[in-house]
Design a protein around this motif. Structure first.
Motif, PDB file in Angstrom:
ATOM      1  N   ASP A 152       0.825  -1.213   0.000  1.00  0.00           N
ATOM      2  CA  ASP A 152       0.000   0.000   0.000  1.00  0.00           C
ATOM      3  C   ASP A 152       0.857   1.260   0.000  1.00  0.00           C
ATOM      4  N   ARG A 153       1.913   1.253   0.810  1.00  0.00           N
ATOM      5  CA  ARG A 153       2.774   2.441   0.902  1.00  0.00           C
ATOM      6  C   ARG A 153       3.512   2.688  -0.423  1.00  0.00           C
ATOM      7  N   LEU A 154       3.931   1.615  -1.072  1.00  0.00           N
ATOM      8  CA  LEU A 154       4.635   1.779  -2.350  1.00  0.00           C
ATOM      9  C   LEU A 154       3.683   2.240  -3.450  1.00  0.00           C
ATOM     10  N   ARG A 155       2.465   1.736  -3.429  1.00  0.00           N
ATOM     11  CA  ARG A 155       1.470   2.222  -4.406  1.00  0.00           C
ATOM     12  C   ARG A 155       1.217   3.711  -4.213  1.00  0.00           C
ATOM     13  N   ALA A 156       1.214   4.146  -2.960  1.00  0.00           N
ATOM     14  CA  ALA A 156       0.982   5.569  -2.682  1.00  0.00           C
ATOM     15  C   ALA A 156       2.094   6.442  -3.251  1.00  0.00           C
ATOM     16  N   LEU A 157       3.283   5.864  -3.439  1.00  0.00           N
ATOM     17  CA  LEU A 157       4.395   6.595  -4.056  1.00  0.00           C
ATOM     18  C   LEU A 157       4.350   6.534  -5.580  1.00  0.00           C
ATOM     19  N   GLY A 158       3.385   5.785  -6.111  1.00  0.00           N
ATOM     20  CA  GLY A 158       3.217   5.735  -7.558  1.00  0.00           C
ATOM     21  C   GLY A 158       3.793   4.521  -8.241  1.00  0.00           C
ATOM     22  N   TYR A 159       4.361   3.582  -7.486  1.00  0.00           N
ATOM     23  CA  TYR A 159       4.963   2.404  -8.103  1.00  0.00           C
ATOM     24  C   TYR A 159       3.903   1.410  -8.565  1.00  0.00           C
ATOM     25  N   ALA A 160       4.261   0.658  -9.584  1.00  0.00           N
ATOM     26  CA  ALA A 160       3.396  -0.430 -10.055  1.00  0.00           C
ATOM     27  C   ALA A 160       3.696  -1.644  -9.183  1.00  0.00           C
TER      28      ALA A 160
END
Length: 301
Positions: A152-160
């Motif tokens: 979730d945290r990585l998605r929030a940074l825009g990563y796929a």
């Protein structure tokens, strides 16, 4: 009834845990010296790296609460009665800390910060191409509380980001590894996942991809990792956990130019928030409810 704290920790850390547990459960009797307690009165054990055999001779023990998220060492201690329910630590503060480490590692790999650090030591000015976050595919292996928070945290940074667990199936894993630029391991260590990252698994990964191991040292076959880096199959590894800790001073990982070593600090258990989690589970037990986050011994976590 009484609670026994069995923790193989430095004295100051042990005292901190004892103080925090007592503050979180003021109505409970908590002892840290078994010789000062009536063994028959102890019905709960709170443990952190307990020496093998340290929970024997407790006839009324009915619940064991681990202070760590990983329980592989506890499951290997055959002196522990398998009929006694065992709970692993699930602490939101620890999940967030793990996610922070994963964010740092992914940003460092994506933006080539580890390479720039090496260039600084050589006084070398070289700018590398820069991808957008959404152009970087990240695989998170292990979809428990920590894995889900990391994803979730990585998605929030825009990563796929794509998550995988063993329930997803091995065919799905092969496809995910083949297209992922960064693979983060947060799986539990079991018989099935020991040396999960070996020569064959590295061959499945996208060429020049990177591994971030935040799970257990036993997940990685060290020699195979070194070979994958030498062959250029992997570009870099960020490692927080190892087969033997502390990592031996002459281990090849220390001086390897494409390995970043962390001294098992990705997500420390916070005694304050973890003690509250212990108190919640003990309260459930006292109320006749099943504690949360019980370990399924047949699955190993």
């Amino acid at each position: 009834m009484a609670i026994l704290l069995v923790a193989d920790l430095p004295a100051d850390e042990h005292d901190l845990w004892l103080r925090c547990l007592r503050e979180a459960m003021p109505g409970e009797t908590i002892v840290a010296d078994r010789s000062l307690a009536d063994a028959a009165a102890i019905d709960v054990a709170v443990v952190a790296k307990p020496p093998p055999g340290s929970l024997t001779g407790l006839p009324n023990l009915r619940f064991i609460q681990s202070l760590w998220a990983g329980v592989d060492r506890l499951l290997q201690d055959h002196s522990i009665d398998p009929a006694v329910p065992l709970a692993r630590m699930v602490d939101p503060a620890m999940n967030i800390a793990m996610a922070e480490t994963a964010q740092w590692a992914v940003l460092g790999l994506h933006r080539r910060f580890f390479d720039y650090q090496a260039q600084q030591r050589e006084a070398r000015w070289l700018q590398h191409d820069q991808l957008r976050a959404d152009e970087v595919q990240v695989a998170v292996l292990g979809q428990g509380q920590m894995g889900s928070t990391v994803a979730d945290r990585l998605r929030a940074l825009g990563y796929a980001v794509e998550g995988w667990s063993r329930r997803s199936g091995m065919p799905a894993l092969a496809g995910l590894l083949a297209r992922s630029d960064i693979v983060i391991n947060l799986m539990p260590l079991t018989g099935e996942t020991h040396h999960f990252f070996n020569r064959d698994r590295f061959a499945q990964m996208k060429r020049r991809s990177a591994l971030v191991n935040l799970g257990r040292g036993g997940h990685v076959a060290d020699g195979d990792l070194l070979q994958a880096l030498a062959d250029g199959q992997l570009s870099r590894a960020v490692l927080d956990v190892f087969h033997v800790e502390p990592l031996a001073s002459d281990h090849a990982f220390w001086a390897h130019p494409h390995i970043t070593v962390l001294p098992h600090i990705a997500a420390w258990t916070d005694a304050r928030s973890a003690s509250a989690a212990v108190a919640s589970n003990v309260a459930r037990l006292r109320a006749g409810l099943a504690p949360e986050h019980l370990v399924d011994r047949s699955r190993g976590y």
